[in-house]
Design an enzyme around this catalytic site. Structure first.
Site, PDB file in Angstrom:
ATOM      1  N   LYS A  16     -74.824   6.375 -19.767  1.00 43.87           N
ATOM      2  CA  LYS A  16     -75.628   7.410 -20.316  1.00 43.87           C
ATOM      3  C   LYS A  16     -75.032   8.534 -21.119  1.00 43.87           C
ATOM      4  CE  LYS A  16     -78.708   5.150 -17.822  1.00 43.87           C
ATOM      5  NZ  LYS A  16     -79.757   3.967 -18.253  1.00 43.87           N
TER       6      LYS A  16
HETATM    7  C1  PLP Z   1     -80.316   3.492 -16.559  1.00 49.50           C
HETATM    8  C2  PLP Z   1     -81.546   3.524 -16.314  1.00 49.50           C
HETATM    9  C3  PLP Z   1     -82.184   3.405 -14.977  1.00 49.50           C
HETATM   10  C4  PLP Z   1     -81.233   3.238 -13.832  1.00 49.50           C
HETATM   11  O1  PLP Z   1     -80.476   4.405 -13.575  1.00 49.50           O
HETATM   12  P1  PLP Z   1     -79.136   4.297 -12.594  1.00 49.50           P
HETATM   13  O2  PLP Z   1     -78.618   5.623 -12.331  1.00 49.50           O
HETATM   14  O3  PLP Z   1     -78.382   3.168 -12.933  1.00 49.50           O
HETATM   15  O4  PLP Z   1     -79.925   3.838 -11.364  1.00 49.50           O
HETATM   16  C5  PLP Z   1     -83.406   3.536 -15.006  1.00 49.50           C
HETATM   17  N1  PLP Z   1     -84.338   3.743 -15.852  1.00 49.50           N
HETATM   18  C6  PLP Z   1     -83.690   3.534 -17.277  1.00 49.50           C
HETATM   19  C7  PLP Z   1     -84.777   3.529 -18.336  1.00 49.50           C
HETATM   20  C8  PLP Z   1     -82.529   3.349 -17.605  1.00 49.50           C
HETATM   21  O5  PLP Z   1     -81.998   3.280 -18.643  1.00 49.50           O
END
Ligand code: PLP
Length: 387
Positions: free
Chosen positions: A190
């Site tokens: 992210k």
């Molecule tokens: C990355 C992501 C998640 C999960 O995030 P984590 O921090 O790895 O648990 C959930 N929803 C979406 C849309 C994502 O892109």
């Protein structure tokens, strides 16, 4: 290595976190302080995040998946309830509903944004629908107001999965600011990362307090409070909680990253605009773009490979790989995974999801991507498009 493979020397990665010496110093400071678990840095990160995202309350957790799970619980989702989710998302979006003992009901998405709309959600509603998880997929803001207009009168809570969307805006405000509860991810994929980590934000104080307890074994007195008092008050466990805590080591990194977020988003949007300009005249490649009502942080920059393009998606990925460029198949379709084989999705009932998941490619885009590297990517896309 063969002489014909000079490009292997400078492979273009698809993504790369933007981390520097400031993060290193922040972690070292926490280590020297002697308090490494959830403590003052987590509290400071929560306060700064809430201020920047313009939400009254924030609680840091170990991941976005944890934040989504807690969001569904504090929103009142009970075992056996239905939760509408997009299939066109990372698997965690649906998993969170299962963790809450609810049933994920998959809805289709808008072909331009890849997000749920009021129309696609409406088709997925059942008498047992208790919540909708609205994803800002890849950073593209979803149209929260129209989904809330459908859900609010029916008593259905809209949970915003803003995992990808720190730095994206919706109708002039940060995404998530208008939701009953939002969940954020700080995974290295992210835009803002803490290694692993997540955040729950909400305007409802009671929901924030309960989420804050649930993340910490549902203890009535936090570990930090106990540690700082000489005569520790006795704690009580009013319900069954979880260990979803973030550490102060992570929060220290998050504070630095949050300060850099405007610059990170500015650079990503600049690179996205260069891609858009370079691809404008290539028939058959449709690039993700801002919707009319908001701006994306372009966490994921994807193109849809349409029939007018000379190559299909796999062919384009092979051409990019041949030029030393890493790309990724676009966002997955959760209903096609073996774990969701029993979810009851009728074949052909999610046509936009299936088309987008089969035809999209995520292109390299990260803070330190150089314009020369980006031009190499564009060169492959444009030249392959001429044949
Ligand atoms: C990355 C992501 C998640 C999960 O995030 P984590 O921090 O790895 O648990 C959930 N929803 C979406 C849309 C994502 O892109």
């Amino acid at each position: 290595m063969s002489a014909e493979a000079p490009l292997a020397l400078d492979r273009v990665h698809v993504m790369q976190p933007w981390l520097g010496e400031e993060e290193v110093a922040a972690v070292a400071e926490v280590l020297r302080s002697g308090w490494v678990a959830q403590g003052p840095r987590v509290a400071a990160f929560e306060a700064a995040f809430a201020r920047d995202q313009r939400v009254p309350h924030a609680r840091a957790v170990s991941s976005c998946t944890a934040a989504l799970h807690l969001a569904l619980l504090v929103a009142g989702v009970r075992p056996g309830d239905d939760v509408v989710v997009p299939s066109f998302s990372f698997v965690a979006t649906a998993n969170a509903a299962v963790h809450a003992a609810a049933r994920p009901v998959f809805a289709d998405v808008d072909p331009a944004t890849g997000n749920l709309t009021a129309a696609t959600v409406e088709r997925a509603l059942t008498p047992r629908t208790r919540a909708v998880v609205l994803v800002d997929q890849g950073g593209v803001p979803a149209d929260l107001a129209e989904v809330r207009a459908l859900c609010d009168p029916r008593g259905i809570v809209v949970v915003e999965d803003a995992a990808c969307a720190a730095g994206s805006t919706y109708r002039g405000a940060p995404v998530g600011a208008g939701a009953d509860v939002s969940a954020w991810s700080f995974h290295p994929r992210k835009v803002l990362t803490t290694g692993e980590g997540g955040m729950l934000t909400t305007p409802h104080e009671g929901w924030a307090v309960r989420a804050g307890r649930l993340r910490e074994h549902a203890m009535s007195v936090s570990a930090a409070e106990r540690h700082t008092s000489v005569l520790a008050p006795p704690e009580e466990y009013g319900e069954v909680g979880f260990n979803y805590r973030m550490t102060d080591l992570q929060a220290a990194v998050g504070l630095v990253q949050l300060g850099r977020l405007p610059e990170a988003v500015r650079r990503r949007r600049e690179l996205a605009a260069r891609y858009a300009a370079g691809l404008a005249d290539v028939p058959g490649l449709r690039a993700v773009a801002d919707p009319a009502y908001g701006t994306s942080n372009f966490q994921s920059y994807w193109v849809e490979v349409q029939p007018a393009y000379p190559l299909d998606r796999e062919g384009l990925m092979a051409a990019l790989a041949g030029a030393g460029i890493s790309a990724r198949r676009g966002i997955m379709a959760i209903h096609r995974q073996p774990a969701y084989a029993d979810a009851g999705v009728r074949p052909g009932s999610l046509p936009v999801t299936e088309r987008l998941t089969d035809r999209t490619v995520i292109l390299p885009l990260f803070h330190e991507l150089t314009t020369a590297q980006q031009d190499r990517v564009l060169d492959v896309l444009v030249r392959a498009g001429r044949h």
